[in-house]
Design a protein around this motif. Structure first.
Motif, PDB file in Angstrom:
ATOM      1  N   ALA A   1       8.136  -9.024  -3.197  1.00  0.00           N
ATOM      2  CA  ALA A   1       7.140  -8.122  -3.777  1.00  0.00           C
ATOM      3  C   ALA A   1       6.674  -8.620  -5.142  1.00  0.00           C
ATOM      4  N   ALA A   2       7.619  -9.105  -5.952  1.00  0.00           N
ATOM      5  CA  ALA A   2       7.269  -9.583  -7.290  1.00  0.00           C
ATOM      6  C   ALA A   2       6.405 -10.830  -7.232  1.00  0.00           C
ATOM      7  N   ARG A   3       6.736 -11.778  -6.314  1.00  0.00           N
ATOM      8  CA  ARG A   3       5.966 -13.022  -6.241  1.00  0.00           C
ATOM      9  C   ARG A   3       4.534 -12.760  -5.791  1.00  0.00           C
ATOM     10  N   TRP A   4       4.355 -11.855  -4.826  1.00  0.00           N
ATOM     11  CA  TRP A   4       2.992 -11.561  -4.374  1.00  0.00           C
ATOM     12  C   TRP A   4       2.204 -10.847  -5.468  1.00  0.00           C
ATOM     13  N   SER A   5       2.870  -9.968  -6.196  1.00  0.00           N
ATOM     14  CA  SER A   5       2.188  -9.303  -7.305  1.00  0.00           C
ATOM     15  C   SER A   5       1.786 -10.315  -8.378  1.00  0.00           C
ATOM     16  N   GLU A   6       2.691 -11.257  -8.672  1.00  0.00           N
ATOM     17  CA  GLU A   6       2.359 -12.317  -9.634  1.00  0.00           C
ATOM     18  C   GLU A   6       1.215 -13.181  -9.129  1.00  0.00           C
ATOM     19  N   GLU A   7       1.184 -13.426  -7.812  1.00  0.00           N
ATOM     20  CA  GLU A   7       0.112 -14.252  -7.244  1.00  0.00           C
ATOM     21  C   GLU A   7      -1.247 -13.602  -7.485  1.00  0.00           C
ATOM     22  N   VAL A   8      -1.317 -12.290  -7.353  1.00  0.00           N
ATOM     23  CA  VAL A   8      -2.577 -11.594  -7.621  1.00  0.00           C
ATOM     24  C   VAL A   8      -2.978 -11.794  -9.082  1.00  0.00           C
ATOM     25  N   GLU A   9      -2.019 -11.654  -9.998  1.00  0.00           N
ATOM     26  CA  GLU A   9      -2.326 -11.856 -11.419  1.00  0.00           C
ATOM     27  C   GLU A   9      -2.729 -13.293 -11.713  1.00  0.00           C
ATOM     28  N   LEU A  10      -2.012 -14.256 -11.116  1.00  0.00           N
ATOM     29  CA  LEU A  10      -2.344 -15.663 -11.345  1.00  0.00           C
ATOM     30  C   LEU A  10      -3.745 -16.003 -10.829  1.00  0.00           C
ATOM     31  N   LEU A  11      -4.076 -15.516  -9.646  1.00  0.00           N
ATOM     32  CA  LEU A  11      -5.390 -15.813  -9.083  1.00  0.00           C
ATOM     33  C   LEU A  11      -6.497 -15.142  -9.884  1.00  0.00           C
ATOM     34  N   THR A  12      -6.230 -13.946 -10.379  1.00  0.00           N
ATOM     35  CA  THR A  12      -7.209 -13.288 -11.250  1.00  0.00           C
ATOM     36  C   THR A  12      -7.445 -14.113 -12.509  1.00  0.00           C
ATOM     37  N   GLU A  13      -6.361 -14.601 -13.099  1.00  0.00           N
ATOM     38  CA  GLU A  13      -6.486 -15.437 -14.286  1.00  0.00           C
ATOM     39  C   GLU A  13      -7.152 -16.774 -13.958  1.00  0.00           C
TER      40      GLU A  13
ATOM     41  N   ALA B   1       0.625  -8.284  -1.321  1.00  0.00           N
ATOM     42  CA  ALA B   1       1.315  -7.629  -2.437  1.00  0.00           C
ATOM     43  C   ALA B   1       1.540  -6.150  -2.131  1.00  0.00           C
ATOM     44  N   ALA B   2       0.528  -5.509  -1.576  1.00  0.00           N
ATOM     45  CA  ALA B   2       0.664  -4.091  -1.230  1.00  0.00           C
ATOM     46  C   ALA B   2       1.712  -3.893  -0.133  1.00  0.00           C
ATOM     47  N   ARG B   3       1.692  -4.727   0.888  1.00  0.00           N
ATOM     48  CA  ARG B   3       2.636  -4.580   2.002  1.00  0.00           C
ATOM     49  C   ARG B   3       4.069  -4.798   1.543  1.00  0.00           C
ATOM     50  N   HIS B   4       4.292  -5.856   0.777  1.00  0.00           N
ATOM     51  CA  HIS B   4       5.660  -6.153   0.369  1.00  0.00           C
ATOM     52  C   HIS B   4       6.185  -5.143  -0.648  1.00  0.00           C
ATOM     53  N   GLN B   5       5.300  -4.553  -1.436  1.00  0.00           N
ATOM     54  CA  GLN B   5       5.749  -3.515  -2.355  1.00  0.00           C
ATOM     55  C   GLN B   5       6.206  -2.280  -1.573  1.00  0.00           C
TER      56      GLN B   5
ATOM     57  N   SER C   1      13.924  -9.083  -1.050  1.00  0.00           N
ATOM     58  CA  SER C   1      12.783  -8.193  -0.846  1.00  0.00           C
ATOM     59  C   SER C   1      12.091  -7.896  -2.172  1.00  0.00           C
ATOM     60  N   ARG C   2      12.890  -7.687  -3.208  1.00  0.00           N
ATOM     61  CA  ARG C   2      12.322  -7.478  -4.543  1.00  0.00           C
ATOM     62  C   ARG C   2      11.565  -8.715  -5.004  1.00  0.00           C
TER      63      ARG C   2
END
Length: 970
Positions: A884-896, A579-583, A880-881
Motif C-alpha cells: 500500500a505504501a509503495r503504490w501511494s508513493e508511486e502516485v506521489e512520484l509520478l505527480t512530481e 494505490a486505492a486497492r492495496h490501501q 501488505s503495508r
C-alpha cells in the motif's frame, strides 16, 4: 523506394514495422487517412481495417487474402501491368517526345519521375536539372537498358542557383564524381564554382550547401546526399541494419546483375556515416551555437537528459534543498547499474589509430582518463561474494577475453525512465570488475548536489561493501560527499530471488520507503534494443564503435523523451487504481487482526525504516523444520541410546529411524518412477524404454533389501504381504515396482501389531516431509508466477508428495493421539496452489484472501503451537503495508515527475532561445539559419510540453496522441 532496399524488412516484418522504418514514426490506427501511406485496403479484392493491416506481416497478409481456391483475385491483372512497364506503352504508337513533340533517334524514360513519359535527350537533360540523381533507361529498339544523365551531357553546377552558369567552372577530379543517394550510387558530372561570385567558398562548402556530404575535406571525389545519410541513420536505429548491408542494397539497386557495378565507395560511406553521426549530435546539443566553438564542448554535454529525473537549476523548485526529511525522498535520483557482454569488440585497430570523434562528449567516459585509472588499479584483488555464487563477482577477473579488446560494456542508467546517463558507459576488459563499474558510477554522478540517491545493481549486496574506500582511488573531482547524502542500495526485483534470504529483504525495492514501484530493471529493457547492433560494432575500431554506440544511446534516450507523455499517463492511471486497492486490502487485513498485534508490528516496522540496523520485520523469526534436520536429530537420539545401552536396534547397520527414513525415500523414488513411466507415451524409443526399465530394476533391488530388514522390526508385515500375494490370480500382470506396497507404520495402522517407536519416528519424519513438500509447492508456485521457468510438473510432484505425507500423518495421528496439527497441514487442493498475488474467480484486490499455504511458513517443532502462523501473518501484514505504501508513493512520484517533465521542457525551450543569437556572423543569411534552428528547437520543446499537459489533463480525449512531426529528425 522498393522495400528490397531495406535489408531489415523481411516477410516477417509487419506493415507497421515497415511504416515506422520508412517514416520513423509510430502509426496510430484511426489518426491518419489511408491515402497518406499505402493504398492497401481493397487492392486484393476486399476492404481491410487498419488494425488488421498494420498488425499483419507481409507473408501473413498474403496468406489471409487467398481465396478458398488458392488464388489471389485479379492476380493476372497485376502481373500483366508489371510486365507492361517493360515496354514503351502508348509511346510505342506515337514515336514522338512527350515534351517537345519532336522525333528523335532515341527516347529516354526516368525510373524516378512520376509518370511514364518518353523524352528526347534534350528534354531529358532539361527536365532533370533539378533532379540530377534520377535513374534513366533508354529504348534500344527492342527493350530498355540503363542510361546515364552524365553521358547525355548533364552538368551539375555548384555554387550557383539552378540554371545559372559559372564563368570559371572547375570540374571534379577526373570528372568522375560519385554520389551515394537513396536511389543508388551515381557517377555524375560536377562543376565547382571558381569565379568571383564565390571567392573563398571551398569545394567542401559548395557540396554541403547543395546538401551533399563530402567524403573528404580536401579535394573531395565523392559525396553522399543528406537524404541517404538521414535514411541510413534512422534505419540503423530502428532495424540495426549495418552500413555494409545498406550500401550493398544501394549498389544492387544501381546494378543487380554484376555486369556494370558502380564505383566502390563503401569505405568512403563508412567515413561519412561516422562524421554525420558526430556532427548531428553536436548540432542537436547546441554546440554549434557556442561562440567558443566545438572545442569548448564539455564532457557529457551532447547526451540527451531525462526530463523526469531531478536536475537542480532545471526542473526543481526553489528551496528544494530545505524540504523536510520526511519528504526528501520525492527529489531522489534513481540509478541503475548493469553490464552487457553482448556488446563486445574484437582486437581491431587501436585508440592511437582510431581515437574517436566524441570521446567523453556524450555517454562514454573519456577513454584516456578511464584507461589511466584502470592501469593504476590493475593489482587490486576483488573480494569474493558472501551472497549466492554470483559469477559477476567471483569470475570478474577470469572471464575469457581471447581475441577481444572489450568483453562488453558497463552502463549507468536512469532506473525509472530507462535512459543512459552522461559519461555513464565504458568498456569492460574482463568481467564485471569493480574497478570498471566504480569509475562509471562516480563519473555519471560527478558534481551532483542531490541529497537522496537510490542505487540499483544486481550485485549491490556485494558491490556496496567498501565502496567508499574504493572511491578514494578515483580522481578527486568524481568523489561524492556522502556525509550530506542519503544513499540506498537495491537489487533489481527480477534478480532478487537469486540472492540469499537476508539480501531479499535488506535490498528489496518492495520494502524500503520512498521508492514507489521502481523495479530497477531499466538496463535490461534497453539491452534488447541495442544488442542487435553488436554484430557490426564488434568488428569496428575502438573510436568508431564508441561513436556508433553513443549515437544509438542518444536516439534511445530521445525516443524515451518524446514518449514520456504516454508512458507517464499509463503509469499514473495504473498507480492511482492500485494505490486505492492495496490501501483497502491493507485496512481489511489490519481490521481482521488483534489491535495489540498490529500496534506492535507497526512499531517494529517504523523502527526498522528509520534505522536499518534494527531487526528486519520482513524476515521470519521462526525457523522451519526440515526433513534432514529431523533425521539428524533422530540419529543423535539413537547415538545417545547406544551409549546408554537402551537402543532397541536389531540390525547392525539399520536402526529403527533409518529403516523408516529409508522407507520414505523408497516411496519418493516410486513416485518419481511413476512420473518417468508416464512420460514415455505411445511412441517411446527403445532407448527411453530401456532407461525406465533400468530405473525400475534398480529400485526393485533396493526394495528387496529394505523389506528383508523390515521384517526384523515389523514381523507382522510378512502376514500382510502373504495375504496380498494370495489374492493374485494366475495370468495377472506382475506388480509394477512403483506400485509395490511398502507397509510403513502408517499403512499398517491397527491391522497388525507395530512398535510405537516406529510409528513415532514416522510421524516426526512425515511432519517434516509435509513441511518440506509444502515449501517446494510454494517455491514452484512463486517461480511460475515470475515466469522464471516451466515448473508445473515439479509443483504437481511436490503436491503429491505433500498429500502422501498428509495421509500418513492422518493415519498415525489417531493412533498416537496427535492433535492441533490439522490447522497447520490442510488438504492441498488445486486452487490452493496459487501465488500471493493471484486472485480466485470473483475476487478483487480489496477482497482477496491468501491461500492457506502462505500462512504456515516457519512451523515450530511443536505441532500444537501457533507461533509459526503468527509469524507468517506478521510478515504478511508488513508486506501488505509495504504494498500500500509503495503504490501511494508511486502516485506521489509520478505527480512530481509530471511537474518535472514540464518544467524541464520549459527550461530547455528557454535555453534554446538564449542560444539563438550567441554567435555573430558577417552575413545575415548565416544569422538567420542559426536563429531559425534555435527557435525550432525551442518550439519543439514547448509543443511537447503542451502535448503532455493536454494528455495528462484530458486523458480520455487523447488516447493515441502522436508525436509532433518535427521531432522525427531534430
Amino acid at each position: 523506394m522498393p522495400l528490397k532496399c531495406f535489408p531489415a524488412i523481411s516477410d516477417k516484418s509487419t506493415v507497421r514495422d515497415i511504416m515506422q522504418t520508412l517514416f520513423c514514426r509510430r502509426l496510430v490506427p484511426g489518426r491518419y487517412e489511408q491515402s497518406h501511406y499505402l493504398c492497401l485496403p481493397g487492392i486484393f479484392g476486399r476492404q481491410l481495417g487498419w488494425d488488421e493491416i498494420l498488425g499483419a506481416s507481409l507473408s501473413h497478409l498474403h496468406l489471409r487474402l487467398r481465396l478458398p481456391g488458392g488464388t489471389l483475385p485479379d492476380r493476372q491483372t497485376y502481373l500483366d501491368e508489371f510486365i507492361r512497364h517493360e515496354g514503351r506503352g502508348h509511346h510505342g504508337r506515337t514515336g514522338f517526345c512527350n515534351a517537345c513533340g519532336s522525333e528523335s533517334s532515341q527516347y529516354y524514360r526516368c525510373e524516378d519521375c512520376f509518370g511514364q513519359d518518353m523524352l528526347c535527350s534534350s528534354c531529358t537533360v532539361k527536365r532533370h536539372a533539378v533532379n540530377p540523381l534520377h535513374r534513366l533507361k533508354v529504348w534500344n529498339g527492342t527493350f530498355f537498358e540503363r542510361a546515364s544523365l552524365k553521358k547525355l551531357g548533364l552538368r551539375i553546377q555548384l555554387g550557383h542557383p539552378i540554371g545559372e552558369t559559372c564563368h570559371q567552372p572547375e570540374r571534379a577530379f577526373g570528372d568522375a564524381f560519385v554520389v551515394v543517394d537513396s536511389q543508388g550510387v551515381h557517377e555524375v558530372g560536377v562543376d565547382f564554382c571558381g569565379c568571383e561570385t564565390n571567392i573563398g567558398l571551398s569545394k567542401v562548402k559548395q557540396l554541403l550547401r547543395a546538401r551533399w556530404f563530402p567524403s573528404t575535406s580536401v579535394d573531395p571525389r565523392s559525396a553522399a546526399t543528406f537524404r541517404v545519410m538521414e535514411e541510413y541513420q534512422l534505419l540503423s536505429f530502428e532495424s540495426k541494419v549495418s552500413a555494409y548491408q545498406f550500401y550493398d542494397a544501394l549498389a544492387r539497386r544501381t546494378d543487380n546483375t554484376g555486369l556494370a557495378p558502380p564505383r566502390d565507395r563503401y569505405e568512403a560511406f563508412l567515413r561519412m556515416v561516422r562524421e554525420w553521426r558526430h556532427l548531428k549530435m553536436l548540432k542537436r546539443s547546441g554546440c554549434g551555437h557556442d561562440p567558443e566553438g566545438v572545442e569548448a564542448t564539455k564532457q557529457g554535454q551532447c547526451a540527451v537528459l531525462c526530463p523526469a529525473c531531478p536536475h537542480p537549476g532545471k526542473n526543481l523548485p526553489d528551496g528544494w534543498e530545505s524540504i523536510s526529511p520526511a519528504k526528501r525522498w520525492i527529489y531522489g535520483l534513481f540509478i541503475a547499474i548493469d553490464a552487457n557482454f553482448r556488446l563486445k569488440r574484437k582486437h581491431v585497430s587501436k585508440d592511437s589509430v582510431d581515437p574517436g570523434l566524441s570521446s567523453g562528449l556524450a555517454y562514454f567516459v573519456p577513454e584516456d582518463a578511464f584507461k589511466a585509472h584502470l592501469k593504476a588499479n590493475t593489482g587490486h584483488v576483488q573480494e569474493k561474494s558472501t551472497c549466492a555464487g554470483h559469477n559477476a563477482v567471483n569470475m570478474a577477473d577470469t572471464k575469457s577475453d581471447r581475441g577481444l579488446a572489450a568483453t562488453g560494456v558497463g552502463t549507468v542508467d536512469c532506473a525509472r525512465h530507462n535512459m543512459k546517463l552522461p559519461n555513464g558507459v565504458g568498456d569492460l576488459q574482463k568481467g564485471e570488475r569493480y574497478v570498471n563499474m566504480d569509475y562509471l558510477f562516480f563519473s555519471a554522478l560527478r558534481g551532483t548536489t542531490l541529497q537522496v540517491l537510490n542505487l540499483s545493481y544486481d550485485i549491490a549486496c556485494q558491490w556496496h561493501k567498501h565502496l567508499w574506500t574504493r572511491m578514494q582511488l578515483l580522481p578527486p573531482e568524481t568523489h561524492l560527499d556522502i556525509t550530506r547524502k542519503i544513499i540506498n542500495f537495491f537489487v533489481p526485483k527480477f534478480h532478487l530471488p537469486a540472492h540469499i534470504p537476508e539480501c531479499q529483504t535488506a535490498f528489496s525495492f518492495n520494502f524500503i520507503k520512498g521508492v514507489g514501484r521502481t523495479d530497477g530493471e531499466a538496463p535490461e529493457r534497453g539491452w534488447s534494443n541495442i544488442n542487435p547492433v553488436a554484430s557490426s560494432t564488434k568488428e569496428m575500431g575502438p573510436g568508431a564503435r564508441r561513436d556508433t554506440l553513443d549515437d544509438h544511446f542518444g536516439d534511445w534516450n530521445w525516443k524515451k523523451v518524446v514518449a514520456l507523455g504516454r508512458t507517464t499517463l499509463r503509469k499514473f492511471t495504473e498507480a492511482k487504481a492500485e494505490a486505492a486497492r492495496h490501501q483497502i486490502a491493507f485496512e481489511e487485513l489490519s481490521a481482521a487482526l488483534p489491535p495489540a498485534s498490529v500496534l506492535h508490528w507497526k512499531s517494529e516496522i517504523e523502527s526498522w525504516e528509520n534505522d536499518r540496523s534494527q531487526p528486519n520485520p520482513y524476515e521470519s523469526k521462526v525457523q522451519t523444520i526440515t526433513q534432514a534436520a529431523v533425521r539428524l536429530q533422530l540419529v543423535r537420539d539413537e547415538s545417545e541410546e547406544l551409549a546408554q545401552g537402551t537402543n532397541p536396534s536389531v540390525h547392525v547397520d539399520v536402526s529403527p529411524s533409518v529403516l523408516v527414513a529409508n522407507g520414505i525415500d523408497l516411496e519418493d523414488q516410486q513416485r518419481r518412477l511413476m512420473d518417468e513411466r508416464k512420460t514415455l507415451g505411445m511412441h517411446a524409443t527403445d532407448h527411453q524404454k530401456a532407461r525406465v526399465q533400468q530405473l525400475s530394476n534398480s529400485l526393485q533391488r533396493k526394495i528387496d533389501v529394505w523389506t528383508s530388514i523390515q521384517v526384523l522390526y515389523m514381523p507382522a508385515v510378512s502376514l500382510l504381504r502373504a495375504a496380498a500375494a494370495a489374492k493374485v490370480k494366475e495370468g495377472d500382470e506382475p506388480e509394477k515396482t512403483e506400485e509395490i506396497r511398502l507397509w510403513l507404520p502408517s499403512a499398517v495402522g491397527r491391522a497388525v501389531p507395530c512398535d510405537r517407536r516406529l510409528q513415532d519416528n514416522e510421524w516426526q519424519l512425515r511432519f517434516a516431509q509435509a513441511g518440506d513438500a509444502l515449501n517446494d509447492v510454494r517455491r514452484y508456485v512463486r517461480l511460475e508466477s515470475y515466469l522464471l521457468t516451466k515448473v508445473a510438473a515439479r509443483r504437481l510432484s511436490a503436491a503429491s508428495k505433500y498429500n502422501d505425507a498428509l495421509a500418513a500423518m492422518k493415519a498415525l495421528g489417531t493412533i498416537l493421539g496427535k492433535v492441533g496439527w490439522e490447522a497447520t497441514f490442510q488438504t492441498l487442493a488445486a486452487n490452493d496452489m496459487r501465488s500471493i498475488q493471484d486472485l480466485l474467480a470473483g475476487e478483487t484486490e480489496g477482497t482477496r484472501t491468501l491461500s492457506w499455504i502462505w500462512k504456515t511458513a516457519g512451523i515450530l517443532s511443536k505441532p500444537d503451537s501457533d507461533e509459526g502462523l503468527q509469524d507468517a501473518m506478521r510478515v504478511e501484514w508488513c508486506k501488505s503495508r509495504a504494498r500500500a505504501a509503495r503504490w501511494s508513493e508511486e502516485v506521489e512520484l509520478l505527480t512530481e515527475e509530471r511537474r518535472r517533465i514540464l518544467a524541464f521542457l520549459g527550461w530547455h525551450a528557454g535555453w534554446w532561445d538564449n542560444q539563438a543569437e550567441r554567435r555573430t556572423f558577417e552575413q545575415g543569411v548565416d544569422i538567420e539559419a542559426f536563429v531559425a534552428y534555435a527557435r525550432r528547437q525551442s518550439s519543439l520543446r514547448r509543443l511537447l510540453a503542451q502535448q503532455f499537459a493536454t494528455l495528462w489533463r484530458e486523458p480520455s480525449a487523447y488516447p493515441h496522441t502522436a508525436t509532433p512531426a518535427s521531432s522525427s529528425i531534430v
